[in-house]
Design a protein around this motif. Structure first.
Motif, PDB file in Angstrom:
ATOM      1  N   GLY A 168     -20.969 -37.575  68.717  1.00  0.00           N
ATOM      2  CA  GLY A 168     -22.421 -37.580  68.581  1.00  0.00           C
ATOM      3  C   GLY A 168     -22.911 -38.358  67.378  1.00  0.00           C
ATOM      4  O   GLY A 168     -22.214 -39.204  66.840  1.00  0.00           O
ATOM      5  N   VAL A 169     -24.123 -38.012  66.967  1.00  0.00           N
ATOM      6  CA  VAL A 169     -24.778 -38.729  65.875  1.00  0.00           C
ATOM      7  C   VAL A 169     -24.777 -37.869  64.618  1.00  0.00           C
ATOM      8  O   VAL A 169     -24.439 -36.693  64.656  1.00  0.00           O
ATOM      9  N   GLY A 170     -25.203 -38.496  63.536  1.00  0.00           N
ATOM     10  CA  GLY A 170     -25.289 -37.793  62.261  1.00  0.00           C
ATOM     11  C   GLY A 170     -24.553 -38.559  61.186  1.00  0.00           C
ATOM     12  O   GLY A 170     -23.950 -39.604  61.448  1.00  0.00           O
ATOM     13  N   PRO A 171     -24.569 -38.016  59.978  1.00  0.00           N
ATOM     14  CA  PRO A 171     -23.869 -38.674  58.877  1.00  0.00           C
ATOM     15  C   PRO A 171     -22.363 -38.775  59.154  1.00  0.00           C
ATOM     16  O   PRO A 171     -21.786 -37.929  59.845  1.00  0.00           O
ATOM     17  N   ALA A 172     -21.740 -39.792  58.592  1.00  0.00           N
ATOM     18  CA  ALA A 172     -20.299 -40.009  58.808  1.00  0.00           C
ATOM     19  C   ALA A 172     -19.480 -38.787  58.426  1.00  0.00           C
ATOM     20  O   ALA A 172     -18.534 -38.419  59.122  1.00  0.00           O
ATOM     21  N   ALA A 173     -19.828 -38.131  57.337  1.00  0.00           N
ATOM     22  CA  ALA A 173     -19.070 -36.954  56.893  1.00  0.00           C
ATOM     23  C   ALA A 173     -19.154 -35.825  57.924  1.00  0.00           C
ATOM     24  O   ALA A 173     -18.166 -35.132  58.173  1.00  0.00           O
ATOM     25  N   ALA A 174     -20.303 -35.652  58.537  1.00  0.00           N
ATOM     26  CA  ALA A 174     -20.466 -34.603  59.552  1.00  0.00           C
ATOM     27  C   ALA A 174     -19.668 -34.940  60.808  1.00  0.00           C
ATOM     28  O   ALA A 174     -19.041 -34.058  61.407  1.00  0.00           O
ATOM     29  N   ARG A 175     -19.674 -36.206  61.210  1.00  0.00           N
ATOM     30  CA  ARG A 175     -18.895 -36.614  62.395  1.00  0.00           C
ATOM     31  C   ARG A 175     -17.403 -36.437  62.136  1.00  0.00           C
ATOM     32  O   ARG A 175     -16.661 -35.972  62.998  1.00  0.00           O
ATOM     33  N   LEU A 176     -16.961 -36.802  60.927  1.00  0.00           N
ATOM     34  CA  LEU A 176     -15.561 -36.641  60.549  1.00  0.00           C
ATOM     35  C   LEU A 176     -15.169 -35.170  60.599  1.00  0.00           C
ATOM     36  O   LEU A 176     -14.123 -34.808  61.136  1.00  0.00           O
ATOM     37  N   GLU A 177     -16.009 -34.315  60.075  1.00  0.00           N
ATOM     38  CA  GLU A 177     -15.735 -32.884  60.082  1.00  0.00           C
ATOM     39  C   GLU A 177     -15.634 -32.337  61.513  1.00  0.00           C
ATOM     40  O   GLU A 177     -14.763 -31.525  61.818  1.00  0.00           O
ATOM     41  N   ARG A 178     -16.503 -32.821  62.400  1.00  0.00           N
ATOM     42  CA  ARG A 178     -16.451 -32.378  63.806  1.00  0.00           C
ATOM     43  C   ARG A 178     -15.148 -32.815  64.463  1.00  0.00           C
ATOM     44  O   ARG A 178     -14.527 -32.049  65.203  1.00  0.00           O
ATOM     45  N   LEU A 179     -14.719 -34.049  64.210  1.00  0.00           N
ATOM     46  CA  LEU A 179     -13.448 -34.534  64.763  1.00  0.00           C
ATOM     47  C   LEU A 179     -12.285 -33.677  64.272  1.00  0.00           C
ATOM     48  O   LEU A 179     -11.439 -33.247  65.057  1.00  0.00           O
ATOM     49  N   GLN A 180     -12.253 -33.442  62.978  1.00  0.00           N
ATOM     50  CA  GLN A 180     -11.161 -32.662  62.408  1.00  0.00           C
ATOM     51  C   GLN A 180     -11.152 -31.239  62.953  1.00  0.00           C
ATOM     52  O   GLN A 180     -10.099 -30.712  63.305  1.00  0.00           O
ATOM     53  N   ALA A 181     -12.306 -30.612  63.046  1.00  0.00           N
ATOM     54  CA  ALA A 181     -12.387 -29.236  63.555  1.00  0.00           C
ATOM     55  C   ALA A 181     -11.969 -29.163  65.021  1.00  0.00           C
ATOM     56  O   ALA A 181     -11.232 -28.264  65.427  1.00  0.00           O
ATOM     57  N   GLU A 182     -12.418 -30.123  65.814  1.00  0.00           N
ATOM     58  CA  GLU A 182     -12.134 -30.099  67.251  1.00  0.00           C
ATOM     59  C   GLU A 182     -10.658 -30.320  67.565  1.00  0.00           C
ATOM     60  O   GLU A 182     -10.113 -29.724  68.483  1.00  0.00           O
ATOM     61  N   PHE A 183      -9.990 -31.194  66.807  1.00  0.00           N
ATOM     62  CA  PHE A 183      -8.637 -31.596  67.180  1.00  0.00           C
ATOM     63  C   PHE A 183      -7.536 -31.052  66.266  1.00  0.00           C
ATOM     64  O   PHE A 183      -6.361 -31.273  66.525  1.00  0.00           O
ATOM     65  N   ARG A 184      -7.889 -30.306  65.239  1.00  0.00           N
ATOM     66  CA  ARG A 184      -6.894 -29.731  64.327  1.00  0.00           C
ATOM     67  C   ARG A 184      -5.874 -28.884  65.099  1.00  0.00           C
ATOM     68  O   ARG A 184      -4.671 -28.979  64.867  1.00  0.00           O
ATOM     69  N   GLY A 185      -6.320 -28.056  66.003  1.00  0.00           N
ATOM     70  CA  GLY A 185      -5.417 -27.197  66.773  1.00  0.00           C
ATOM     71  C   GLY A 185      -4.440 -27.980  67.633  1.00  0.00           C
ATOM     72  O   GLY A 185      -3.278 -27.581  67.784  1.00  0.00           O
ATOM     73  N   LEU A 186      -4.878 -29.087  68.193  1.00  0.00           N
ATOM     74  CA  LEU A 186      -3.986 -29.909  69.022  1.00  0.00           C
ATOM     75  C   LEU A 186      -2.906 -30.606  68.207  1.00  0.00           C
ATOM     76  O   LEU A 186      -1.839 -30.912  68.713  1.00  0.00           O
ATOM     77  N   LEU A 187      -3.220 -30.867  66.932  1.00  0.00           N
ATOM     78  CA  LEU A 187      -2.310 -31.644  66.088  1.00  0.00           C
ATOM     79  C   LEU A 187      -1.549 -30.785  65.084  1.00  0.00           C
ATOM     80  O   LEU A 187      -1.067 -31.275  64.078  1.00  0.00           O
ATOM     81  N   GLY A 188      -1.451 -29.493  65.322  1.00  0.00           N
ATOM     82  CA  GLY A 188      -0.601 -28.647  64.505  1.00  0.00           C
ATOM     83  C   GLY A 188      -1.295 -27.816  63.443  1.00  0.00           C
ATOM     84  O   GLY A 188      -0.647 -27.246  62.591  1.00  0.00           O
TER      85      GLY A 188
END
Length: 92
Positions: free
Chosen positions: A17-37
């Motif tokens: 989605g949209v928003g500041p880069a830091a917020a998008r980065l945080e969403r990516l990390q939160a969403e995929f942390r479980g898949l990557l260990g």
């Protein structure tokens, strides 16, 4: 989908989605942390997508110095929503 642990993820830019880069980065990390260990998630912008792994020095392709130079280091499986899950290939 494979039973193996997922080594990498490719995510289309628009997925977070949209928003500041830091917020998008945080969403990516939160969403995929479980898949990557469940540890840190390292995100790199690769053209029209993000490349995510649990290791800061991972790359999409084998190193230039090796016999498999330029080949993908991963076998990719499409999850069905534009997300691709990557499984490291062996160094055959």
């Amino acid at each position: 989908m494979s039973d193996r642990d997922i080594d990498a993820v490719r995510v289309p830019i628009g997925f977070v989605g949209v928003g500041p880069a830091a917020a998008r980065l945080e969403r990516l990390q939160a969403e995929f942390r479980g898949l990557l260990g469940h540890g840190p998630v390292f995100v790199r912008l690769q053209g029209g997508e993000h490349f995510l792994t649990a290791h800061p020095d991972d790359s999409l392709q084998f190193p230039r110095s090796g016999p498999r130079s330029g080949e993908s280091r991963y076998r990719w499986e499409d999850r069905g929503d534009g997300i691709c899950l990557g499984y490291l290939k062996t160094d055959e």
